[in-house]
Motif scaffolding. Structure first.
Motif, PDB file in Angstrom:
ATOM      1  N   THR A 294       0.994  -1.427   0.318  1.00 26.10           N
ATOM      2  CA  THR A 294       0.160  -0.169   0.168  1.00 26.10           C
ATOM      3  C   THR A 294       0.711   1.508   0.477  1.00 26.10           C
ATOM      4  OG1 THR A 294      -0.158   0.083   2.059  1.00 26.10           O
ATOM      5  CG2 THR A 294      -2.174  -0.838   1.432  1.00 26.10           C
ATOM      6  N   LEU A 295       0.297   2.294  -0.749  1.00 28.72           N
ATOM      7  CA  LEU A 295       1.070   3.783  -0.231  1.00 28.72           C
ATOM      8  C   LEU A 295       0.777   4.266   1.037  1.00 28.72           C
ATOM      9  CD1 LEU A 295       0.264   4.855  -3.634  1.00 28.72           C
ATOM     10  CD2 LEU A 295       1.875   3.889  -3.542  1.00 28.72           C
ATOM     11  N   GLY A 296       0.573   3.807   1.992  1.00 25.94           N
ATOM     12  CA  GLY A 296       0.212   4.269   3.849  1.00 25.94           C
ATOM     13  C   GLY A 296      -0.660   5.931   3.459  1.00 25.94           C
ATOM     14  N   ILE A 297      -1.283   5.697   1.930  1.00 28.53           N
ATOM     15  CA  ILE A 297      -2.834   6.502   2.372  1.00 28.53           C
ATOM     16  C   ILE A 297      -3.957   5.942   2.752  1.00 28.53           C
ATOM     17  CG2 ILE A 297      -4.163   7.847   1.029  1.00 28.53           C
ATOM     18  CD1 ILE A 297      -1.071   7.819  -1.127  1.00 28.53           C
ATOM     19  N   ASP A 298      -4.653   6.576   3.953  1.00 30.48           N
ATOM     20  CA  ASP A 298      -5.831   6.433   4.602  1.00 30.48           C
ATOM     21  C   ASP A 298      -7.681   6.783   3.365  1.00 30.48           C
ATOM     22  OD1 ASP A 298      -7.777   6.224   5.591  1.00 30.48           O
ATOM     23  OD2 ASP A 298      -8.006   7.765   7.350  1.00 30.48           O
ATOM     24  N   THR A 299      -7.465   6.033   2.690  1.00 33.93           N
ATOM     25  CA  THR A 299      -8.749   5.981   1.696  1.00 33.93           C
ATOM     26  C   THR A 299     -10.281   5.851   2.567  1.00 33.93           C
ATOM     27  OG1 THR A 299      -8.385   3.874   1.115  1.00 33.93           O
ATOM     28  CG2 THR A 299      -7.400   4.982   0.146  1.00 33.93           C
ATOM     29  N   THR A 300     -10.114   5.421   4.380  1.00 33.12           N
ATOM     30  CA  THR A 300     -11.927   5.552   4.586  1.00 33.12           C
ATOM     31  C   THR A 300     -12.533   6.874   3.956  1.00 33.12           C
ATOM     32  OG1 THR A 300     -10.472   6.192   6.606  1.00 33.12           O
ATOM     33  CG2 THR A 300     -11.202   3.737   5.921  1.00 33.12           C
ATOM     34  N   THR A 301     -13.641   6.747   3.301  1.00 35.70           N
ATOM     35  CA  THR A 301     -14.354   8.217   2.960  1.00 35.70           C
ATOM     36  C   THR A 301     -15.602   8.257   2.893  1.00 35.70           C
ATOM     37  OG1 THR A 301     -14.464  10.554   2.308  1.00 35.70           O
ATOM     38  CG2 THR A 301     -13.091   8.931   0.818  1.00 35.70           C
ATOM     39  N   THR A 302     -16.719   7.950   2.894  1.00 36.85           N
ATOM     40  CA  THR A 302     -17.930   7.973   2.241  1.00 36.85           C
ATOM     41  C   THR A 302     -18.652   9.686   1.663  1.00 36.85           C
ATOM     42  OG1 THR A 302     -18.857   8.208   4.512  1.00 36.85           O
ATOM     43  CG2 THR A 302     -18.501   6.162   3.981  1.00 36.85           C
ATOM     44  N   ILE A 303     -19.463   9.111   0.955  1.00 37.38           N
ATOM     45  CA  ILE A 303     -19.827   9.985   0.126  1.00 37.38           C
ATOM     46  C   ILE A 303     -21.493   9.464  -0.210  1.00 37.38           C
ATOM     47  CG2 ILE A 303     -17.864  11.126  -0.834  1.00 37.38           C
ATOM     48  CD1 ILE A 303     -18.972  10.388  -3.740  1.00 37.38           C
ATOM     49  N   ASP A 304     -22.380  10.300  -0.564  1.00 43.84           N
ATOM     50  CA  ASP A 304     -23.485  10.118  -1.032  1.00 43.84           C
ATOM     51  C   ASP A 304     -23.574   9.650  -2.170  1.00 43.84           C
ATOM     52  OD1 ASP A 304     -26.461   9.672  -1.109  1.00 43.84           O
ATOM     53  OD2 ASP A 304     -26.676  11.594  -0.935  1.00 43.84           O
ATOM     54  N   PHE A 305     -23.429   8.800  -3.036  1.00 43.28           N
ATOM     55  CA  PHE A 305     -23.930   8.688  -4.479  1.00 43.28           C
ATOM     56  C   PHE A 305     -25.204   8.210  -4.689  1.00 43.28           C
ATOM     57  CE2 PHE A 305     -20.169   5.504  -3.164  1.00 43.28           C
ATOM     58  CZ  PHE A 305     -18.887   6.123  -4.386  1.00 43.28           C
ATOM     59  N   SER A 306     -26.065   8.955  -4.476  1.00 43.58           N
ATOM     60  CA  SER A 306     -26.919   9.015  -5.044  1.00 43.58           C
ATOM     61  C   SER A 306     -26.900  11.137  -5.827  1.00 43.58           C
ATOM     62  CB  SER A 306     -28.041   8.521  -4.057  1.00 43.58           C
ATOM     63  OG  SER A 306     -28.144  10.142  -3.093  1.00 43.58           O
ATOM     64  N   ARG A 307     -25.784  11.076  -4.746  1.00 50.00           N
ATOM     65  CA  ARG A 307     -25.554  13.083  -5.376  1.00 50.00           C
ATOM     66  C   ARG A 307     -25.618  13.458  -7.383  1.00 50.00           C
ATOM     67  NH1 ARG A 307     -20.602  15.878  -2.879  1.00 50.00           N
ATOM     68  NH2 ARG A 307     -18.974  13.926  -3.771  1.00 50.00           N
ATOM     69  N   PHE A 308     -25.665  11.707  -7.544  1.00 48.79           N
ATOM     70  CA  PHE A 308     -24.797  10.677  -9.106  1.00 48.79           C
ATOM     71  C   PHE A 308     -26.043  10.496 -10.172  1.00 48.79           C
ATOM     72  CE2 PHE A 308     -20.832  11.637  -7.274  1.00 48.79           C
ATOM     73  CZ  PHE A 308     -20.826  12.620  -8.015  1.00 48.79           C
ATOM     74  N   GLU A 309     -26.353  10.822 -11.176  1.00 50.34           N
ATOM     75  CA  GLU A 309     -27.414  10.100 -11.570  1.00 50.34           C
ATOM     76  C   GLU A 309     -27.448   8.502 -11.405  1.00 50.34           C
ATOM     77  OE1 GLU A 309     -31.118  11.806 -12.648  1.00 50.34           O
ATOM     78  OE2 GLU A 309     -29.783  12.904 -10.885  1.00 50.34           O
ATOM     79  N   ASP A 310     -25.963   8.682 -11.853  1.00 47.86           N
ATOM     80  CA  ASP A 310     -25.730   6.766 -11.821  1.00 47.86           C
ATOM     81  C   ASP A 310     -24.896   6.328 -10.366  1.00 47.86           C
ATOM     82  OD1 ASP A 310     -23.336   8.639 -12.889  1.00 47.86           O
ATOM     83  OD2 ASP A 310     -23.345   7.555 -14.469  1.00 47.86           O
ATOM     84  N   GLY A 311     -24.671   7.703 -10.054  1.00 50.56           N
ATOM     85  CA  GLY A 311     -24.261   6.626  -8.249  1.00 50.56           C
ATOM     86  C   GLY A 311     -24.685   5.135  -8.103  1.00 50.56           C
ATOM     87  N   TYR A 312     -25.544   4.700  -8.506  1.00 57.77           N
ATOM     88  CA  TYR A 312     -26.477   3.011  -8.092  1.00 57.77           C
ATOM     89  C   TYR A 312     -25.511   2.440  -9.103  1.00 57.77           C
ATOM     90  CZ  TYR A 312     -28.440   3.246 -12.255  1.00 57.77           C
ATOM     91  OH  TYR A 312     -29.152   3.325 -13.888  1.00 57.77           O
ATOM     92  N   LEU A 313     -24.127   2.958 -10.220  1.00 57.66           N
ATOM     93  CA  LEU A 313     -24.381   2.046 -10.574  1.00 57.66           C
ATOM     94  C   LEU A 313     -21.885   1.282  -9.905  1.00 57.66           C
ATOM     95  CD1 LEU A 313     -25.151   2.936 -14.418  1.00 57.66           C
ATOM     96  CD2 LEU A 313     -26.098   1.146 -12.791  1.00 57.66           C
ATOM     97  N   VAL A 314     -22.083   2.592  -9.559  1.00 58.57           N
ATOM     98  CA  VAL A 314     -20.603   2.153  -8.518  1.00 58.57           C
ATOM     99  C   VAL A 314     -21.315   0.514  -7.979  1.00 58.57           C
ATOM    100  CG1 VAL A 314     -18.962   2.637  -6.762  1.00 58.57           C
ATOM    101  CG2 VAL A 314     -20.548   4.673  -8.611  1.00 58.57           C
ATOM    102  N   ASP A 315     -19.924  -0.318  -8.643  1.00 55.17           N
ATOM    103  CA  ASP A 315     -20.018  -1.860  -7.243  1.00 55.17           C
ATOM    104  C   ASP A 315     -19.395  -1.958  -6.318  1.00 55.17           C
ATOM    105  OD1 ASP A 315     -21.161  -3.349  -9.840  1.00 55.17           O
ATOM    106  OD2 ASP A 315     -18.678  -3.410 -10.562  1.00 55.17           O
ATOM    107  N   ALA A 316     -20.280  -2.125  -5.136  1.00 55.68           N
ATOM    108  CA  ALA A 316     -19.553  -2.422  -3.950  1.00 55.68           C
ATOM    109  C   ALA A 316     -18.213  -3.022  -3.685  1.00 55.68           C
ATOM    110  CB  ALA A 316     -20.671  -3.545  -2.836  1.00 55.68           C
ATOM    111  N   TYR A 317     -17.712  -3.282  -3.698  1.00 56.39           N
ATOM    112  CA  TYR A 317     -16.246  -2.949  -3.964  1.00 56.39           C
ATOM    113  C   TYR A 317     -15.558  -2.046  -4.384  1.00 56.39           C
ATOM    114  CZ  TYR A 317     -14.992  -3.488  -9.057  1.00 56.39           C
ATOM    115  OH  TYR A 317     -15.039  -3.349 -10.518  1.00 56.39           O
ATOM    116  N   ALA A 318     -15.828  -0.795  -5.197  1.00 59.61           N
ATOM    117  CA  ALA A 318     -15.067   0.082  -5.584  1.00 59.61           C
ATOM    118  C   ALA A 318     -15.885   1.480  -5.232  1.00 59.61           C
ATOM    119  CB  ALA A 318     -15.804   0.427  -6.789  1.00 59.61           C
ATOM    120  N   LYS A 319     -16.721   1.252  -4.333  1.00 54.96           N
ATOM    121  CA  LYS A 319     -16.785   2.236  -3.493  1.00 54.96           C
ATOM    122  C   LYS A 319     -16.355   3.442  -2.275  1.00 54.96           C
ATOM    123  CE  LYS A 319     -21.644   1.525  -3.784  1.00 54.96           C
ATOM    124  NZ  LYS A 319     -23.458   2.149  -3.510  1.00 54.96           N
TER     125      LYS A 319
END
Length: 86
Positions: free
Chosen positions: A1-26
């Protein structure tokens, strides 16, 4: 790993196609959006991520450039290698 903390969340519903983001990639997508590496596109007043679209070389170059700016702005000494295949 690069030692970067990637833990963050956003509301994907603010994008029209946000529901298409697969769980592993969120988590990674959320981090990239929060850090302005990925911005999506805007058509009229609607925002799209286009998670199933193929990335063109110019888009990939822009993402790598934004990532590089982020890493260097943190005065990090991370070394990474990017290889493009045509």
């Amino acid at each position: 790993t690069l030692g970067i903390d990637t833990t963050t969340t956003i509301d994907f519903s603010r994008f029209e196609d946000g529901y298409l983001v697969d769980a592993y990639a969120k988590e990674a997508m959320a981090w990239c959006i929060e850090n302005k590496i990925i911005s999506g596109s805007e058509i009229g007043s609607k925002r799209y991520l286009n998670p199933r679209k193929h990335t063109i070389r110019a888009e990939a170059a822009k993402m790598f450039s934004m990532f590089d700016e982020l890493i260097n702005s943190n005065n990090s000494s991370i070394i990474y290698i990017i290889i493009f295949y045509s």
